[in-house]
Design a protein around this motif. Structure first.
Motif, PDB file in Angstrom:
ATOM      1  N   THR A   1       0.834  -1.215   0.000  1.00  0.00           N
ATOM      2  CA  THR A   1       0.000   0.000   0.000  1.00  0.00           C
ATOM      3  C   THR A   1       0.863   1.257   0.000  1.00  0.00           C
ATOM      4  OG1 THR A   1      -0.185  -0.014   2.426  1.00  0.00           O
ATOM      5  CG2 THR A   1      -1.891  -1.178   1.183  1.00  0.00           C
ATOM      6  N   LEU A   2       2.155   1.083   0.193  1.00  0.00           N
ATOM      7  CA  LEU A   2       3.094   2.206   0.091  1.00  0.00           C
ATOM      8  C   LEU A   2       2.973   2.895  -1.260  1.00  0.00           C
ATOM      9  CD1 LEU A   2       5.650   3.539   1.519  1.00  0.00           C
ATOM     10  CD2 LEU A   2       7.017   1.983   0.119  1.00  0.00           C
TER      11      LEU A   2
ATOM     12  N   ALA B   1      10.009   5.775  11.014  1.00  0.00           N
ATOM     13  CA  ALA B   1      11.313   6.448  10.957  1.00  0.00           C
ATOM     14  C   ALA B   1      11.891   6.371   9.545  1.00  0.00           C
ATOM     15  CB  ALA B   1      12.273   5.820  11.962  1.00  0.00           C
ATOM     16  N   HIS B   2      11.693   5.241   8.877  1.00  0.00           N
ATOM     17  CA  HIS B   2      12.183   5.086   7.507  1.00  0.00           C
ATOM     18  C   HIS B   2      11.366   5.950   6.536  1.00  0.00           C
ATOM     19  CE1 HIS B   2      14.752   1.985   9.016  1.00  0.00           C
ATOM     20  NE2 HIS B   2      13.721   1.258   9.424  1.00  0.00           N
ATOM     21  N   LEU B   3      10.071   6.060   6.790  1.00  0.00           N
ATOM     22  CA  LEU B   3       9.241   6.943   5.962  1.00  0.00           C
ATOM     23  C   LEU B   3       9.704   8.385   6.096  1.00  0.00           C
ATOM     24  CD1 LEU B   3       5.651   5.523   6.632  1.00  0.00           C
ATOM     25  CD2 LEU B   3       7.009   5.243   4.550  1.00  0.00           C
ATOM     26  N   ALA B   4       9.984   8.815   7.324  1.00  0.00           N
ATOM     27  CA  ALA B   4      10.451  10.182   7.552  1.00  0.00           C
ATOM     28  C   ALA B   4      11.742  10.455   6.793  1.00  0.00           C
ATOM     29  CB  ALA B   4      10.644  10.433   9.047  1.00  0.00           C
ATOM     30  N   SER B   5      12.653   9.501   6.859  1.00  0.00           N
ATOM     31  CA  SER B   5      13.916   9.640   6.136  1.00  0.00           C
ATOM     32  C   SER B   5      13.682   9.765   4.636  1.00  0.00           C
ATOM     33  CB  SER B   5      14.793   8.417   6.432  1.00  0.00           C
ATOM     34  OG  SER B   5      15.939   8.398   5.612  1.00  0.00           O
ATOM     35  N   ALA B   6      12.705   9.019   4.111  1.00  0.00           N
ATOM     36  CA  ALA B   6      12.455   8.983   2.664  1.00  0.00           C
ATOM     37  C   ALA B   6      11.689  10.195   2.148  1.00  0.00           C
ATOM     38  CB  ALA B   6      11.701   7.709   2.302  1.00  0.00           C
ATOM     39  N   VAL B   7      11.098  11.000   3.054  1.00  0.00           N
ATOM     40  CA  VAL B   7      10.432  12.245   2.625  1.00  0.00           C
ATOM     41  C   VAL B   7      11.186  13.459   3.154  1.00  0.00           C
ATOM     42  CG1 VAL B   7       8.146  11.220   2.358  1.00  0.00           C
ATOM     43  CG2 VAL B   7       8.792  12.182   4.585  1.00  0.00           C
ATOM     44  N   ASN B   8      12.403  13.215   3.672  1.00  0.00           N
ATOM     45  CA  ASN B   8      13.304  14.275   4.130  1.00  0.00           C
ATOM     46  C   ASN B   8      12.756  15.087   5.305  1.00  0.00           C
ATOM     47  OD1 ASN B   8      15.083  13.498   2.097  1.00  0.00           O
ATOM     48  ND2 ASN B   8      14.193  14.918   0.623  1.00  0.00           N
ATOM     49  N   THR B   9      12.010  14.408   6.168  1.00  0.00           N
ATOM     50  CA  THR B   9      11.579  15.012   7.427  1.00  0.00           C
ATOM     51  C   THR B   9      12.584  14.644   8.506  1.00  0.00           C
ATOM     52  OG1 THR B   9       9.222  15.036   6.885  1.00  0.00           O
ATOM     53  CG2 THR B   9       9.783  14.970   9.220  1.00  0.00           C
TER      54      THR B   9
ATOM     55  N   PRO C   1      -0.840   6.289   2.449  1.00  0.00           N
ATOM     56  CA  PRO C   1      -0.526   7.503   1.686  1.00  0.00           C
ATOM     57  C   PRO C   1      -0.747   8.785   2.487  1.00  0.00           C
ATOM     58  CG  PRO C   1      -1.757   5.972   0.329  1.00  0.00           C
ATOM     59  CD  PRO C   1      -1.809   5.434   1.717  1.00  0.00           C
ATOM     60  N   ASP C   2      -1.805   8.809   3.321  1.00  0.00           N
ATOM     61  CA  ASP C   2      -2.050   9.978   4.167  1.00  0.00           C
ATOM     62  C   ASP C   2      -0.981  10.096   5.247  1.00  0.00           C
ATOM     63  OD1 ASP C   2      -4.275  10.519   2.681  1.00  0.00           O
ATOM     64  OD2 ASP C   2      -5.732  10.003   4.227  1.00  0.00           O
ATOM     65  N   LEU C   3      -0.604   8.962   5.833  1.00  0.00           N
ATOM     66  CA  LEU C   3       0.431   8.977   6.864  1.00  0.00           C
ATOM     67  C   LEU C   3       1.746   9.509   6.301  1.00  0.00           C
ATOM     68  CD1 LEU C   3       1.457   8.269   9.697  1.00  0.00           C
ATOM     69  CD2 LEU C   3       1.904   5.944   8.875  1.00  0.00           C
ATOM     70  N   ILE C   4       2.078   9.098   5.081  1.00  0.00           N
ATOM     71  CA  ILE C   4       3.303   9.589   4.442  1.00  0.00           C
ATOM     72  C   ILE C   4       3.274  11.116   4.344  1.00  0.00           C
ATOM     73  CG2 ILE C   4       4.587   9.674   2.254  1.00  0.00           C
ATOM     74  CD1 ILE C   4       3.710   6.720   1.843  1.00  0.00           C
ATOM     75  N   SER C   5       2.143  11.647   3.912  1.00  0.00           N
ATOM     76  CA  SER C   5       2.024  13.098   3.759  1.00  0.00           C
ATOM     77  C   SER C   5       2.050  13.816   5.104  1.00  0.00           C
ATOM     78  CB  SER C   5       0.737  13.437   3.009  1.00  0.00           C
ATOM     79  OG  SER C   5       0.651  14.821   2.771  1.00  0.00           O
ATOM     80  N   ILE C   6       1.408  13.231   6.107  1.00  0.00           N
ATOM     81  CA  ILE C   6       1.435  13.820   7.455  1.00  0.00           C
ATOM     82  C   ILE C   6       2.869  13.880   7.970  1.00  0.00           C
ATOM     83  CG2 ILE C   6       0.756  13.404   9.862  1.00  0.00           C
ATOM     84  CD1 ILE C   6      -1.895  12.228   8.663  1.00  0.00           C
ATOM     85  N   ILE C   7       3.628  12.827   7.735  1.00  0.00           N
ATOM     86  CA  ILE C   7       5.038  12.812   8.132  1.00  0.00           C
ATOM     87  C   ILE C   7       5.842  13.832   7.319  1.00  0.00           C
ATOM     88  CG2 ILE C   7       7.156  11.413   8.143  1.00  0.00           C
ATOM     89  CD1 ILE C   7       5.375   8.983   8.777  1.00  0.00           C
TER      90      ILE C   7
ATOM     91  N   PRO D   1      16.193   6.621  -1.235  1.00  0.00           N
ATOM     92  CA  PRO D   1      14.797   6.259  -1.010  1.00  0.00           C
ATOM     93  C   PRO D   1      13.872   7.470  -1.150  1.00  0.00           C
ATOM     94  CG  PRO D   1      16.181   5.236   0.647  1.00  0.00           C
ATOM     95  CD  PRO D   1      17.054   6.196  -0.109  1.00  0.00           C
ATOM     96  N   LYS D   2      12.725   7.230  -1.753  1.00  0.00           N
ATOM     97  CA  LYS D   2      11.727   8.291  -1.923  1.00  0.00           C
ATOM     98  C   LYS D   2      10.354   7.645  -1.987  1.00  0.00           C
ATOM     99  CE  LYS D   2      10.229  11.874  -5.205  1.00  0.00           C
ATOM    100  NZ  LYS D   2      10.533  12.513  -6.514  1.00  0.00           N
ATOM    101  N   VAL D   3       9.417   8.173  -1.196  1.00  0.00           N
ATOM    102  CA  VAL D   3       8.046   7.668  -1.207  1.00  0.00           C
ATOM    103  C   VAL D   3       7.093   8.830  -1.482  1.00  0.00           C
ATOM    104  CG1 VAL D   3       8.511   5.699   0.288  1.00  0.00           C
ATOM    105  CG2 VAL D   3       7.828   7.884   1.307  1.00  0.00           C
ATOM    106  N   ILE D   4       5.931   8.501  -2.013  1.00  0.00           N
ATOM    107  CA  ILE D   4       4.950   9.503  -2.413  1.00  0.00           C
ATOM    108  C   ILE D   4       3.676   9.315  -1.595  1.00  0.00           C
ATOM    109  CG2 ILE D   4       3.611  10.459  -4.327  1.00  0.00           C
ATOM    110  CD1 ILE D   4       6.619  10.746  -4.745  1.00  0.00           C
ATOM    111  N   GLY D   5       3.178  10.406  -1.023  1.00  0.00           N
ATOM    112  CA  GLY D   5       1.954  10.337  -0.240  1.00  0.00           C
ATOM    113  C   GLY D   5       0.860  11.207  -0.822  1.00  0.00           C
ATOM    114  N   SER D   6      -0.212  11.356  -0.084  1.00  0.00           N
ATOM    115  CA  SER D   6      -1.333  12.201  -0.489  1.00  0.00           C
ATOM    116  C   SER D   6      -0.890  13.663  -0.532  1.00  0.00           C
ATOM    117  CB  SER D   6      -2.490  12.052   0.502  1.00  0.00           C
ATOM    118  OG  SER D   6      -2.846  10.697   0.671  1.00  0.00           O
TER     119      SER D   6
END
Length: 333
Positions: free
Chosen positions: A44-45, A256-264, A236-242, A146-151
Motif C-alpha cells: 500500500t506504500l 522512521a524510515h518513511l520520515a527519512s524517505a520524505v526528508n523530514t 498515503p495519508d500517513l506519508i504526507s502527514i510525516i 529512497p523516496k516515497v509519495i503520499g497524499s
C-alpha cells in the motif's frame, strides 16, 4: 521498457528499495513501466505513487507456485508480455523458483548474480542500491536515494486538524504484539513525559497502527495540544502527514524510515539494532539523529546477548532529557 521488482519484506525493507524507482526512471526514461511484487500490507506504500504501474501482492512467500494463485498471476503476466528486466532484492531460497519462472530478457540481483558486497556497503539502502548498480550509470547510482509519495498536503489538512507546525510521536513498533520482550521499545512512562513536555511548545501528533489500543491506552489521557491519529490514516495519508511535520520521534520502526524517505527530520531512539545498518537512512537531503545510551553490549540484535538480556538496558538508559534536549538542540521547537 518494462521492469519487475521483487521486494517482499516489512515496510522498512520496501522503503529501502524505493531508491531503485527514480534510478530506473532516470536511466530508461520517465515512461518506464515499473511493477512491484510486495507483501500486501507493505504494498500500500505505492497506493498513490504514479511512478509504479502495478503492484502484485504476495502474501504467502513459501507456498509453491502450483498452490499459489498470486505467484501464478505474476508468471502469467510475464509470459503474456515478457519483462525487459527483473530485479530481485530477496535472498531467501523460497523465491528461487519464482525468479526462475518469471519471463524476462535480463535478470539481476539476489539468487541470480554472484553478489559480493564491498566492506563500505553496510546500510540496507546501500545494499539495495548495490543490487541494481550494474544496470544504471554511475552518476545515477550515486544520486539515488529512497523516496516515497503520499497524499497531497491539501488533502491531509482537509481531513485532520493539523496546525501549521507539529511534531510526530510514533511510540509503537512492529514488535509490539510479540510474546517476547520488545527490545526496540522505550518505556511507556517516558513517552508520557516526552509528550507532555513537547505539547506545551508545539502540537504533538500521535501515530500508530490499528489494533494497538492496549498499548496506546497506557499513554493516555493525552494533554490538550495532542492530536491522536492512531489507526485513522491510510499509508498515503500517513506519508504526507510525516512529510509536512517539523520532525518525527520514533524507535527503530517503519515510520522512521518513511520520515527519512520524505526528508523530514527524524529522531530515532535505538538500542539493540545496528543504526548504521537498519536505522533511518542519512542522505544529503535529510537529517537523522540517532539517540542511544551507548551501551557496550549494543548493538546485540538477534545475538545470544539479546536472548540473555532481561532488562533491555540499552533502551531504558535513554532518558527523557536525552530526547528532549536533542530535539531542542536541533531547534525543532
Amino acid at each position: 521498457m518494462r521492469i519487475l521488482i521483487i521486494r517482499c519484506g516489512a515496510l522498512g525493507d520496501l522503503v529501502y528499495a524505493t531508491s531503485v524507482i527514480d534510478a530506473l526512471k532516470n536511466q530508461y526514461g520517465d515512461d518506464t513501466h515499473i511493477d512491484f511484487v510486495c507483501t500486501p500490507g507493505s504494498g500500500t506504500l505505492f497506493q498513490v505513487d504514479k511512478r509504479i504501474h502495478k503492484v502484485f501482492p504476495l502474501k504467502h512467500k513459501k507456498v509453491p507456485i502450483l498452490l499459489s494463485s498470486q505467484k501464478k498471476e505474476i508468471i502469467r503476466t510475464s509470459e503474456q508480455v515478457p519483462y525487459d528486466i527483473l530485479i530481485n532484492f530477496e535472498f531467501g531460497k523460497q523465491f528461487k523458483t519464482l525468479v526462475d519462472s518469471i519471463k524476462a530478457e535480463k535478470k539481476v540481483g539476489a539468487l541470480i548474480d554472484n553478489i559480493t558486497f564491498p566492506k563500505n556497503i553496510v546500510h540496507m539502502v546501500d545494499i539495495s542500491k548495490y543490487i541494481f548498480k550494474t544496470i544504471v550509470s554511475d552518476t545515477i547510482y550515486q544520486n539515488s536515494f529512497p523516496k516515497v509519495i503520499g497524499s497531497s498536503k491539501d488533502e491531509i489538512y482537509s481531513k485532520h486538524p493539523l496546525n501549521t507546525k507539529y511534531i510526530i510521536i510514533s511510540p509503537s513498533n512492529s514488535h509490539q504484539k510479540r510474546n517476547i520482550i520488545n527490545y526496540r521499545a522505550w518505556e511507556n512512562p517516558k513517552w508520557v513525559q516526552l509528550i507532555e513536555r513537547l505539547s506545551h511548545e508545539i502540537q504533538v501528533v500521535i501515530v500508530g497502527n490499528t489494533n494497538e489500543d492496549e498499548f496506546f491506552n497506557q499513554l493516555k489521557p493525552y494533554p490538550k495540544n495532542v492530536l491522536d491519529l492512531v489507526g485513522t490514516t491510510k499509508l498515503p495519508d500517513l506519508i504526507s502527514i510525516i512529510e509536512n511535520a517539523q520532525a518525527l520521534v520514533a524507535t527503530d520502526t517503519g515510520t522512521a524510515h518513511l520520515a527519512s524517505a520524505v526528508n523530514t527530520e527524524v529522531f530515532a531512539l535505538i538500542g539493540p539494532t545496528p543504526a548504521d545498518v537498519t536505522g533511518p537512512f542519512q542522505s544529503p537531503f535529510n537529517k537523522v539523529h540517532i539517540i542511544s545510551s551507548h551501551q557496550e553490549c549494543a548493538p546485540c540484535y538477534k545475538t545470544e546477548v539479546m536472548k540473555q538480556c532481561k532488562d533491555n538496558i540499552c533502551m531504558k538508559h535513554i532518558t527523557v532529557e536525552d530526547v528532549y534536549d536533542t530535539i531542542h538542540s536541533a531547534k525543532i521547537v
